[in-house]
Structures are given as structure tokens and as C-alpha cells.
Design an enzyme around this catalytic site. Structure first.
Site, mmCIF file in Angstrom:
data_model
loop_
_atom_site.group_PDB
_atom_site.id
_atom_site.type_symbol
_atom_site.label_atom_id
_atom_site.label_comp_id
_atom_site.label_asym_id
_atom_site.label_seq_id
_atom_site.Cartn_x
_atom_site.Cartn_y
_atom_site.Cartn_z
ATOM 1 N N GLU A 206 0.857 -1.187 0.000
ATOM 2 C CA GLU A 206 0.000 0.000 0.000
ATOM 3 C C GLU A 206 0.897 1.241 0.000
ATOM 4 O OE1 GLU A 206 -4.275 -0.811 2.060
ATOM 5 O OE2 GLU A 206 -2.607 -0.397 3.429
ATOM 6 N N LYS A 213 -8.243 -3.444 0.079
ATOM 7 C CA LYS A 213 -9.398 -3.685 0.932
ATOM 8 C C LYS A 213 -9.886 -5.103 0.686
ATOM 9 C CE LYS A 213 -10.887 -0.733 3.054
ATOM 10 N NZ LYS A 213 -10.434 -0.168 4.370
ATOM 11 N N CYS A 317 -9.136 17.386 -12.174
ATOM 12 C CA CYS A 317 -8.607 18.746 -12.354
ATOM 13 C C CYS A 317 -9.019 19.690 -11.230
ATOM 14 C CB CYS A 317 -9.068 19.312 -13.691
ATOM 15 S SG CYS A 317 -10.853 19.242 -13.956
ATOM 16 N N GLY A 605 -23.573 63.655 -12.216
ATOM 17 C CA GLY A 605 -22.881 62.668 -11.391
ATOM 18 C C GLY A 605 -23.246 62.714 -9.934
#
Length: 900
Positions: A206, A213, A317, A605
Site C-alpha cells: 500500500e 481492501k 482537475c 454625477g
């Protein structure tokens, strides 16, 4: 798909979020006696409710003691430990307080915020979660990440995806096989085989890339249970192999005896389990989990004895989860789990512009008033234009009076004087109510509901919010007479205020809003009304301890009252709020019933269109009217279209207004009225007739205008200046960068010296009161004597530079003098721009699409863009040449280029 927890009940009769979890066994000794399943079930129920409140602004978890005794008990060690694990702190009082009243036990939950946690704010979790469901491979182990580790992993993936987004599209789909999965690795030849021998020892142990398993008795269920953790861990790390049917210590292949498993069923169950795994992408790919599954025959003495299974997992990814993360929120009447996508979005949410060079202008032009770094989970970033008042200054302007001396101040004082003179007994009633409090502020409003964008209630004389030391905030509702619905109104208003203080205003302390309903009866003594049901008895920690706490709370209140959804939101792709100026708020907070007609003169403005939008929202709440009862009128179609998309009114142009009947309209808002004309009739008289149909209850007629920006010499249809009463002025200019603002000021002075004959000269005197927000960098360039080719080449080259700096098409407007010139310049600009980049031009009628606006100066009135090119900004009538130049220049927020 979201899950709802049907066993958790959101109670709606309190001024706070209250979740009832039902019966729960409390007390350490009592919980020890519970069976494991029941103990776990109760704990999960409580933790989900607590998690939902942490993520939704805070509130109260209520439970009924399942055990019989009513004497005070502790919560239970397992529940306390689960709460500590949930918040990641040993100090439970940082987020929780508990109280027991008889058999009712309450957990008071403060909103989640990461400001209590030390360290880098960039890896502090934005929300609270019971589990991340994000596994990683570490050595030979599979580890479940905590919130901090998960956030670090997700942000790294997101950053890597963004940094690689400049690659060629084909490169995004190239499979990268890391060391450990390459053909030279000893695992690869074994994986290529299609059979094993029973008891065969595999030639590798492992490792980071290999997991062994054994099958268990319940084959399919066991496989389905281990798949999510191991497959997601391999996918999130560097890929790997999951062998099922191999002993981890001896490395011997044993498999699952053939009588206990059907290989096709096994394959189907594994594939289904993998395909169910949720994943998210930060990159442009849409691919799922890439794996290869092999069911291998295991032979013993030449005969098929059992089956083994190998799953090869490619590195993913972005991010793969074992299941949807365990995180909950309150949505309306329900407690709901977050989907994987929602959880990732909230976890990785940052202030716009953070780490993005494309949005560096945001930091240059705006000042952060509320950041997401340490804010509550539902808060949004708040910015104000540089040079304007900070929320601390606005708090002092609106709610001053929190002085060290013993003093309780009423504000606004004119409203208090008006109310107390109109309503006999009000002053005595309020003095009696607030006599125990000596330091703080008493904020009056004709309707706090309207201030919070709720509907006004008839019969309410006023509301008053008490912010006082050694007390929680108290909302007083004063009724003219007893009203069964008065408590519902007060509760709803207080609930909204508390939620907004946290989720909009960003308050991170322990907070509640207590309600008290009073009524004035002129024929009897003023009385206090008790509400239905028992009120929430909050712990003392919910009292405001000192002046500093009160000021912090009031700064959150400033954001609640002055905040509005910024036009930047669409541009940035996320919800962003700006703040009204104190001057804007003063006009906006006027009593509509006493100011049914109002003329608002605003300099270029100064935020007239924002004020018009906010006013229409307020009209809807004060007069109980839908959007189809409110009419917005502008001279030009693009501004009309812009307001139509807000869905707060019926928007038309002046020409349409004159050609149609508007029988259902009750209220009218007129914008850019200086450019209206009387060619189709007297629009002002028609607007007055419509709004005054009901003589006893006339509607609202507010008219916004700026004589400086008058773009014609015809009769505007406005009444004489002396008849424009009442009148208010907006003289704080907040839109433009410094060099553009200076140019506007100079141009306005030219207009004052040579005003067109159709403009009342005295209307221009407001320039003397003008204030200009300073500190925003920008560009002003004026180029003269250019040929057509030189003009279009300059525009194309300059746009290319802006695109390279991260600006987009919808940052730019190219404005010409007349609509007839648009086609000429469009043809030439397209030719020049195609050499630089594929672009789209369109007129100003649709401001939301990704295109460069190319239109006339007049049609762009009332709109704005970051970058404006003005080509030959001249007028057919020389008398208004400066006005046309001003109209052009005021449209540019950051960069202005005037090309002659």
C-alpha cells in the site's frame, strides 16, 4: 438537489430566527443512558439547527426536555463536544449561550464570523459546516479535511484553474499521469492483467497510490460505502488504484467467492456509486471523474474461485466530494442543506478584485466599507466611492450623540418635535418608557418598516429604535389605537432589522431586537400592550455593553439604511452594495405624504437616477402599490429600457407618455426632465392631472433635472423656476474621476458665463455649493485636428490597451453628436477594431450585453460607462455647445477621451 429537514420547525412568531428541534434528552447522566442510535439522532438534529443559524445570521434553537425532571441540567458532554467541533473553538461562549426555563431549553446562537479566529483571513472559512465531505490521500491514509484544509485546497484549485485559463483550449484536456500511475510503475503491469491466482502476493505494498481492501459479508453494500471516500481521495490528490479483495498486510489476493457476488451487479453498483459522486469545476472543462474499472477472475487450482476488483482513478482537475458537504441554512420557513456547488461558492467567495489584476481599478476608485473577510456568511461587500464619507463619518452625521456623559438623544430632532406636537401624550409615554436608560440614542421614524423596504402599516404613529447602553436594541411601535395586527407588524419589522444588521450590515457581535408595542388613546391613559406568547428572554451578553459596541452597531445600521445594489454588480458578476451620501439620504428619507410634489436639481454625477429608483421602491412600500401603479418617464429610450429591467415601475419615454392614457397610474417619477420638450403637448400638466386624480389622496410627482445638461433650445415644459417648489438640490458629485470632475467644473463655469436663453440663470447658482469626491485616479485626454482615420485608429489602439489590462467590451462607450453619425463611425470603427480584436457594437438600448456602446450623446443621457470616447461633441446650436460637452464628459466614470 437541496434537502429539507422536516423535523426542524422554523417558528415565525418571533423577532428572530427560532428553530424548534422538538424533544431532546439533556443532562450528562441522562444522555449516557440513551441507546447509541437515539443519542446520535438527537445530536445530529441539534447540530443541523445550530449550523443553520450560524450560517443565517444567528438566532435561537429551542428544544423540549425529553427527560422528566424540570430542575436545571447541563446540556450534555457529547453535545458540548459537537458544538466545539462545529465552530473549531474551545470557548463555546464565543458563539453560544444557553438558558433553561422549566422544560424548555434554549441555545442562543450568534452569527458565524471568522474574526474570532487568528491567522490569515484568506483561509478562514466563510461558512460553518458539520463536515466538508472532501477527502485527500495522505500516505496510506484517507483523510477528511476540516473546513480550513478544505478551503485551502479549493482556493489552490481555483487559483491554478485561473492561472491556466490563458492556455490553448486543447491543452486543457491533455491527461497528465503523475508518477505512481505511469507505465514504469510496478502497479501498472498488474492492472493490465485480467486474472489472479488465489493467494498470490502482489509485488508492491500500500502507498500513496495504492489501497488494499477485503470484501465483507454484505458485498455490494460494503463496496458502495467505501467507494465515495477512496475514489474522491485519489481523484483529489494524485490518482491511484483501489484493490478490493486483497489483504492489506499480507498483500495476498483473496477476492470474493463467486457464489457470493454477481460480477455484473458488482460492476453496476460500483459505477453507479462513482457517477453519483458530486464534483465542481473551476476550470473550463466539464468532464466527470475519469476511472477504469476491472473485475478480475481469481483462480484456485485452475478453477474460477472468486472475483477481485481494481479501480484506477485519474487525478481530477478540480474537486471531487464523497457526498454533498454537511452545511445548513434557513431558507424562509425551512432548514435546508446546501448543494455542493452552493457550498463551494460560499467557501471560496472573496471580495471582488482580490488577487485579480483585471479589477485593480475597483481598489483604486472605491473604498471598502464592508469586506467579506470577517463578515457573516450572507453579507455582501460594500464599497463607497473614494472621497465620500466612510460609514464611521456617516454614523456621526446621522446618529451622533453617543457621548461619554450621561445623555439620551432623540434623533432626528425635527421629527420628534413634529410628532410630539401632533400627538398628545406621546412625549410623556416615551419619557416613561425610556426613563431607565441614560446613555444612548432614540432613532425615530414614521415607519421603520418602510426604512427596511417593507410595507408601511396604517395606524402606526411612528416607530422608534432605542440603542442604549446595558440594553439590547428595542423597537417601539406606537399605535393610534389598539390593533390586533400591531404585534405582527412590530415583530416582522424587528425580525427584518435584526437580519439586515447582520446579513447586510455585517454586524458580528451578539445581537437581537426586542419589540414593545404601545398605543395612544386620547380618551385614556397611554398604555403598553403585551404581545401574544412569551417573549424571548435573551442572556445579558446580548446587551450593548458600552459606547464602542453601540457605535459599531450603528455603523451596521448605516449600511442597512443607506445601502443599495450597485450598478457594479452586473459588471463584476456578484452582488455588491454602495452607500447613499448623507445628502442623498436626507432627501430620500423625506415624508412622502408631505412631499407629494418635489423638484430635485442635481449636478452631473450626483446620483439622480439612483435616487429615482430608491424613491420608487419607497413609494411601493408606503402606498401599498405594485409596480404597475408607478410610472417612470425619461426623454430617451435607452434610459427607459435600463429602468424597465429593474422591474420596479412601468417605464416609458416622454413621447409615449403623451400618446397614451395611463388610467391605472397613481405615482410618477420624471428623470432628466431638462431634456423634455413640449412638441407633443404639456407633459407637466398631464403628469399633475394623473397624480392629482384623487383630490383627498394625491399621488407622488417627483421630478429630477439638471439644467447644466440641457441639450436643446426648445421649451422644456418645466414650470418657471420660482414655481418649482418645494425644491431640493444634490450638489455632491460622486461619479467621476478627479481629472474628469475638474473638467466638468470648468465646463459648468463656461455655461454660467454664457447660459442658453431657455435656462433660468439663477438655476445655475447651485454650482457654488458643489462638492467633489476627490481621490479617484483617471484619465482625461483631448485630441484635436484628427482625421476620420486617425480617430478610429486611436479608438481601436486605446481599446486594445484596455482589453489587455482586463477591461471588457461593456466598459466602453463611443459617443457621437447625432444619431445620423452613428452608422458612419460604426463602419470605420469595425474595420479598425477587427485588426485588434473581434468586437461588437450596439446602441445604448441594451446596456447589459457584452458590447461597446456606439450612440449619440443625447441618447446616452442618464447612463454611464468606465471609458468614454467622445467624437466631435458639437451641437447644431452654438448656444448649447458647452452643455453638449458637459453631457458627454459626465458619462465617463474613469477615462475620458475627447476627439475633435
Amino acid at each position: 438537489m437541496k434537502k429539507r429537514n422536516s423535523s426542524l420547525v422554523v417558528e415565525l412568531s418571533y423577532p428572530d430566527l427560532v428553530i424548534n428541534v422538538g424533544k431532546v434528552t439533556l443532562g450528562e447522566e441522562n444522555r449516557k443512558k440513551l441507546q447509541k442510535a437515539q443519542k446520535e439522532q438527537e445530536k445530529i438534529k441539534v447540530m443541523q439547527a445550530v449550523c443553520a443559524l450560524l450560517n443565517s445570521g444567528g438566532g435561537v434553537v429551542r428544544m423540549e426536555m425529553a427527560n422528566k425532571e424540570e430542575h436545571p441540567v447541563e446540556m450534555g458532554l457529547d453535545l458540548e463536544e459537537s458544538l466545539r467541533e462545529l465552530i473549531g473553538l474551545s470557548d463555546l461562549q464565543a458563539f453560544f449561550e444557553t438558558k433553561q426555563q422549566g422544560r424548555c431549553f434554549s441555545i442562543f446562537v450568534k452569527s458565524w464570523s471568522s474574526d474570532l479566529f487568528p491567522g490569515d483571513s484568506s483561509i478562514k472559512s466563510r461558512i460553518c459546516s458539520l463536515r466538508s465531505s472532501l477527502y485527500l490521500r495522505s500516505g496510506t491514509s484517507v483523510l477528511l479535511t476540516d473546513s480550513r484544509e478544505a478551503l485551502d485546497f479549493l482556493k489552490t484549485k481555483k487559483r491554478n484553474a485561473k492561472s491556466s485559463s490563458g492556455e490553448e483550449p486543447s491543452s486543457k484536456h491533455i491527461r497528465v499521469i503523475p508518477q505512481g500511475l505511469c507505465k514504469s510503475d510496478p502497479v501498472f503491469p498488474v492492472f493490465q492483467r485480467d486474472r489472479f491466482e488465489y493467494g498470490e502476493v502482489l509485488p508492491f505494498p500500500e502507498s500513496q497510490f495504492v489501497e488494499f481492501k477485503l470484501f465483507t459479508k454484505h458485498v455490494l453494500t460494503y463496496v458502495e460505502n467505501i467507494i465515495p471516500n477512496y475514489i474522491s481521495a485519489f481523484a483529489n490528490t494524485r490518482g491511484g488504484y483501489l484493490f478490493i479483495g486483497v489483504h492489506d498486510k499480507s498483500k495476498k489476493v483473496l477476492g470474493c467467492v463467486k457464489e457470493n457476488v454477481d460480477p455484473d451487479s458488482l460492476r453496476n453498483r460500483i459505477e453507479r456509486a462513482i457517477y453519483k459522486l458530486p464534483y465542481v469545476h473551476f476550470c473550463q472543462s466539464s468532464c466527470g471523474i475519469n476511472f477504469t474499472l476491472k473485475i478480475l477472475d481469481v483462480f484456485a487450482k485452475g478453477e474460477l474461485y472468486s472475483y477481485a476488483c481494481v479501480i484506477r482513478v485519474e487525478p481530477f482537475c478540480c474537486a471531487v466530494f464523497s457526498e454533498a458537504p454537511g452545511s445548513w441554512m434557513v431558507e424562509g420557513k425551512h432548514v435546508c442543506s446546501l448543494t455542493t456547488e452552493e457550498w463551494v461558492d460560499r467557501m471560496t467567495d472573496t471580495d471582488p478584485g482580490v488577487g485579480e489584476k483585471d479589477l485593480s481599478w475597483l481598489c483604486n476608485d472605491f473604498e471598502s466599507q464592508l469586506s467579506l473577510d470577517n463578515g457573516p456568511p450572507l453579507s455582501r461587500p460594500v464599497y463607497s466611492k473614494k472621497g465620500l464619507e466612510h460609514k464611521k463619518n456617516l454614523q456621526q452625521v446621522l446618529f451622533s450623540g453617543l457621548v461619554p456623559s450621561e445623555h439620551l438623544r432623540y434623533t432626528p430632532e425635527p421629527l420628534w418635535e413634529e410628532l410630539s406636537s401632533q400627538h398628545e401624550g406621546l412625549e410623556e409615554l416615551m419619557k416613561k418608557e425610556i426613563s431607565p436608560f441614560s446613555r444612548g440614542i432614540f432613532i425615530l421614524s414614521r415607519s421603520w418598516a418602510v426604512d427596511l423596504d417593507l410595507q408601511e402599516k396604517r395606524g402606526v404613529i411612528c416607530d422608534a429604535l432605542l440603542i442604549a447602553q446595558d440594553s439590547p436594541p428595542i423597537l417601539y411601535t406606537i399605535l393610534g389605537e389598539q390593533d390586533a395586527e400591531g404585534h405582527d407588524y412590530s415583530t416582522r419589522t424587528a425580525f427584518t432589522l435584526k437580519q439586515k444588521l447582520v446579513n447586510m450590515g455585517g454586524y458580528t457581535g451578539k445581537v437581537c431586537v426586542v419589540t414593545k408595542v404601545l398605543y395612544l388613546n386620547p380618551e385614556s391613559t397611554p398604555e403598553s400592550l403585551e404581545g401574544p406568547g412569551s417573549p424571548i428572554d435573551y442572556p445579558e451578553s446580548y446587551n450593548l455593553a458600552d459606547t464602542q459596541q453601540m457605535e459599531v452597531l450603528l455603523q451596521s445600521l448605516v449600511i442597512v439604511l443607506l445601502g443599495f445594489r450597485s450598478f457594479l454588480s452586473d459588471q463584476l458578476g456578484c452582488e455588491v452594495f454602495n452607500l447613499l451620501t448623507a445628502q442623498q439620504y436626507e432627501i430620500f428619507s423625506k415624508n412622502l405624504r408631505k412631499n407629494r410634489e418635489l423638484f430635485i436639481h442635481g449636478l452631473p454625477g450626483s446620483g439622480k437616477t439612483i435616487m429615482a429608483m430608491k424613491t420608487m421602491e419607497k413609494i411601493s412600500n408606503v402606498f401599498y402599490c405594485d409596480a404597475d401603479k408607478i410610472l417612470y418617464i425619461s426623454e430617451n429610450q435607452p434610459l427607459r429600457n435600463f429602468l424597465s429591467k429593474k422591474e420596479i415601475c412601468n417605464a416609458v419615454t416622454r413621447k409615449t407618455f403623451m400618446n397614451r392614457n395611463f388610467e391605472n397610474i397613481q405615482h410618477i417619477i420624471i428623470d432628466e426632465a431638462q431634456n423634455f420638450r413640449t412638441e407633443d403637448g404639456d407633459w407637466y400638466e398631464k403628469a399633475k392631472e394623473i397624480t392629482q386624480r384623487k383630490k383627498d389622496h394625491p399621488g407622488i410627482l417627483w421630478i429630477f433635472l439638471d439644467y447644466f445638461q440641457t441639450s436643446h433650445l426648445d421649451c422644456s415644459g418645466l414650470p418657471p423656476l420660482s414655481a418649482q417648489y418645494p425644491r431640493e438640490e444634490l450638489t455632491r458629485v460622486i461619479r467621476n474621476a478627479d481629472p474628469i470632475a475638474n473638467f466638468l467644473h470648468t465646463t459648468m463655469q463656461h455655461i454660467i458665463r454664457n447660459p442658453p436663453f431657455n435656462i433660468p440663470p439663477e438655476s445655475l447658482e447651485m454650482l457654488r455649493e458643489a462638492e467633489w469626491a476627490q481621490g479617484v485616479r483617471g484619465t482625461l485626454k483631448i485630441k484635436k485636428d484628427l482625421s476620420l482615420k486617425q480617430i478610429v485608429t486611436f479608438v481601436a489602439d486605446t481599446c486594445k490597451c484596455f482589453f489587455e489590462r482586463g477591461y471588457s467590451l461593456n466598459d466602453i462607450a463611443v459617443l457621437v453628436s447625432t444619431a445620423r453619425e452613428v452608422d458612419t463611425y460604426k463602419h470605420e470603427l469595425l474595420k479598425a477594431m477587427r485588426k485588434k480584436r473581434v468586437v461588437r457594437f450596439s446602441d445604448a438600448c441594451d446596456m447589459s450585453n457584452d458590447h461597446i456602446v456606439l450612440d449619440s450623446i443625447r441618447r446616452f443621457s442618464g447612463l454611464e460607462r468606465n471609458i468614454v470616447f467622445g467624437i466631435h461633441p458639437r451641437a447644431a446650436e452654438p448656444d448649447i455647445s458647452n452643455n453638449i460637452l458637459l453631457c458627454l464628459s459626465s458619462r465617463a466614470k474613469q477615462h475620458l477621451y475627447i476627439l475633435w
